[in-house]
Write a protein that holds these residues in place. Structure first.
Motif, PDB file in Angstrom:
ATOM      1  N   GLN A   1     -36.814  22.541  34.901  1.00  0.00           N
ATOM      2  CA  GLN A   1     -37.953  23.325  34.524  1.00  0.00           C
ATOM      3  C   GLN A   1     -39.221  22.751  35.182  1.00  0.00           C
ATOM      4  OE1 GLN A   1     -37.705  25.030  30.664  1.00  0.00           O
ATOM      5  NE2 GLN A   1     -35.351  24.309  30.507  1.00  0.00           N
ATOM      6  N   SER A   2     -39.241  21.579  35.388  1.00  0.00           N
ATOM      7  CA  SER A   2     -40.749  21.039  35.717  1.00  0.00           C
ATOM      8  C   SER A   2     -40.919  21.805  37.175  1.00  0.00           C
ATOM      9  CB  SER A   2     -40.445  19.582  35.891  1.00  0.00           C
ATOM     10  OG  SER A   2     -39.528  19.066  37.036  1.00  0.00           O
ATOM     11  N   VAL A   3     -40.055  22.435  37.960  1.00  0.00           N
ATOM     12  CA  VAL A   3     -40.431  22.795  39.166  1.00  0.00           C
ATOM     13  C   VAL A   3     -41.300  24.086  38.959  1.00  0.00           C
ATOM     14  CG1 VAL A   3     -39.465  24.093  41.087  1.00  0.00           C
ATOM     15  CG2 VAL A   3     -38.171  21.971  40.166  1.00  0.00           C
ATOM     16  N   GLY A   4     -41.083  24.698  37.621  1.00  0.00           N
ATOM     17  CA  GLY A   4     -41.730  25.883  37.603  1.00  0.00           C
ATOM     18  C   GLY A   4     -41.216  27.263  38.060  1.00  0.00           C
ATOM     19  N   ARG A   5     -41.995  27.996  38.835  1.00  0.00           N
ATOM     20  CA  ARG A   5     -41.240  29.245  39.266  1.00  0.00           C
ATOM     21  C   ARG A   5     -40.602  28.822  40.612  1.00  0.00           C
ATOM     22  NH1 ARG A   5     -45.311  34.474  38.572  1.00  0.00           N
ATOM     23  NH2 ARG A   5     -45.750  34.321  36.298  1.00  0.00           N
ATOM     24  N   ILE A   6     -39.435  29.712  40.676  1.00  0.00           N
ATOM     25  CA  ILE A   6     -38.595  29.643  41.719  1.00  0.00           C
ATOM     26  C   ILE A   6     -38.124  30.908  42.415  1.00  0.00           C
ATOM     27  CG2 ILE A   6     -37.590  27.158  41.206  1.00  0.00           C
ATOM     28  CD1 ILE A   6     -35.178  28.814  40.287  1.00  0.00           C
ATOM     29  N   LYS A   7     -38.081  30.896  43.613  1.00  0.00           N
ATOM     30  CA  LYS A   7     -37.637  32.334  44.339  1.00  0.00           C
ATOM     31  C   LYS A   7     -36.068  32.278  44.478  1.00  0.00           C
ATOM     32  CE  LYS A   7     -38.131  35.518  47.308  1.00  0.00           C
ATOM     33  NZ  LYS A   7     -38.108  36.776  46.567  1.00  0.00           N
ATOM     34  N   VAL A   8     -35.771  33.035  43.934  1.00  0.00           N
ATOM     35  CA  VAL A   8     -34.180  33.327  43.715  1.00  0.00           C
ATOM     36  C   VAL A   8     -33.692  34.409  44.357  1.00  0.00           C
ATOM     37  CG1 VAL A   8     -34.084  31.955  41.565  1.00  0.00           C
ATOM     38  CG2 VAL A   8     -34.194  34.603  41.532  1.00  0.00           C
ATOM     39  N   ASP A   9     -32.460  34.556  44.666  1.00  0.00           N
ATOM     40  CA  ASP A   9     -31.575  35.928  45.014  1.00  0.00           C
ATOM     41  C   ASP A   9     -30.936  36.042  44.069  1.00  0.00           C
ATOM     42  OD1 ASP A   9     -32.625  36.099  47.952  1.00  0.00           O
ATOM     43  OD2 ASP A   9     -31.457  34.230  48.242  1.00  0.00           O
ATOM     44  N   TRP A  10     -30.685  37.508  43.619  1.00  0.00           N
ATOM     45  CA  TRP A  10     -29.958  38.104  42.562  1.00  0.00           C
ATOM     46  C   TRP A  10     -29.156  39.297  42.789  1.00  0.00           C
ATOM     47  CZ3 TRP A  10     -30.982  42.317  39.709  1.00  0.00           C
ATOM     48  CH2 TRP A  10     -32.360  42.768  39.665  1.00  0.00           C
ATOM     49  N   VAL A  11     -28.081  39.672  42.185  1.00  0.00           N
ATOM     50  CA  VAL A  11     -27.485  41.003  42.336  1.00  0.00           C
ATOM     51  C   VAL A  11     -26.924  41.427  41.040  1.00  0.00           C
ATOM     52  CG1 VAL A  11     -26.961  40.678  44.842  1.00  0.00           C
ATOM     53  CG2 VAL A  11     -25.517  40.095  43.154  1.00  0.00           C
ATOM     54  N   PHE A  12     -26.613  42.683  40.846  1.00  0.00           N
ATOM     55  CA  PHE A  12     -26.110  42.980  39.615  1.00  0.00           C
ATOM     56  C   PHE A  12     -24.656  42.733  39.757  1.00  0.00           C
ATOM     57  CE2 PHE A  12     -29.564  45.949  39.423  1.00  0.00           C
ATOM     58  CZ  PHE A  12     -30.125  45.680  38.112  1.00  0.00           C
ATOM     59  N   VAL A  13     -24.080  42.348  38.788  1.00  0.00           N
ATOM     60  CA  VAL A  13     -22.367  41.971  38.967  1.00  0.00           C
ATOM     61  C   VAL A  13     -21.669  42.711  37.738  1.00  0.00           C
ATOM     62  CG1 VAL A  13     -22.702  39.777  40.227  1.00  0.00           C
ATOM     63  CG2 VAL A  13     -22.739  39.839  37.645  1.00  0.00           C
TER      64      VAL A  13
END
Length: 82
Positions: free
Chosen positions: A70-82
């Motif tokens: 959590q110390s990283v802060g915001r992260i760029k993720v990929d996501w999809v509905f499953v």
């Protein structure tokens, strides 16, 4: 209590969906697979994130911990509905 009407805890694998994709709540209860740097987690949509841009998610601490510290802060993720 999230916008979808469910009680949740910090240990639940849950997310808030950005307001544009949340719409009228039709995605409440759907699962998403979130991926970041080779790690992934499946979490349930239980809330709306009014401050999020289209495509963004706000992860619970438990879901975030599966992907990064959590110390990283915001992260760029990929996501999809499953």
């Amino acid at each position: 209590l999230g916008a979808c009407g469910h009680e949740n805890t910090a240990s639940d694998l849950i997310v808030a969906l950005n307001a544009p994709q949340y719409g009228n709540g039709g995605n409440c209860g759907r699962n998403v697979r979130i991926t970041y740097k080779g790690k992934s987690v499946v979490a349930k949509i239980v809330d709306k994130c009014p401050g999020c841009k289209s495509g963004d998610l706000d992860l619970s601490p438990a879901a975030f911990d599966r992907l990064a510290n959590q110390s990283v802060g915001r992260i760029k993720v990929d996501w999809v509905f499953v």
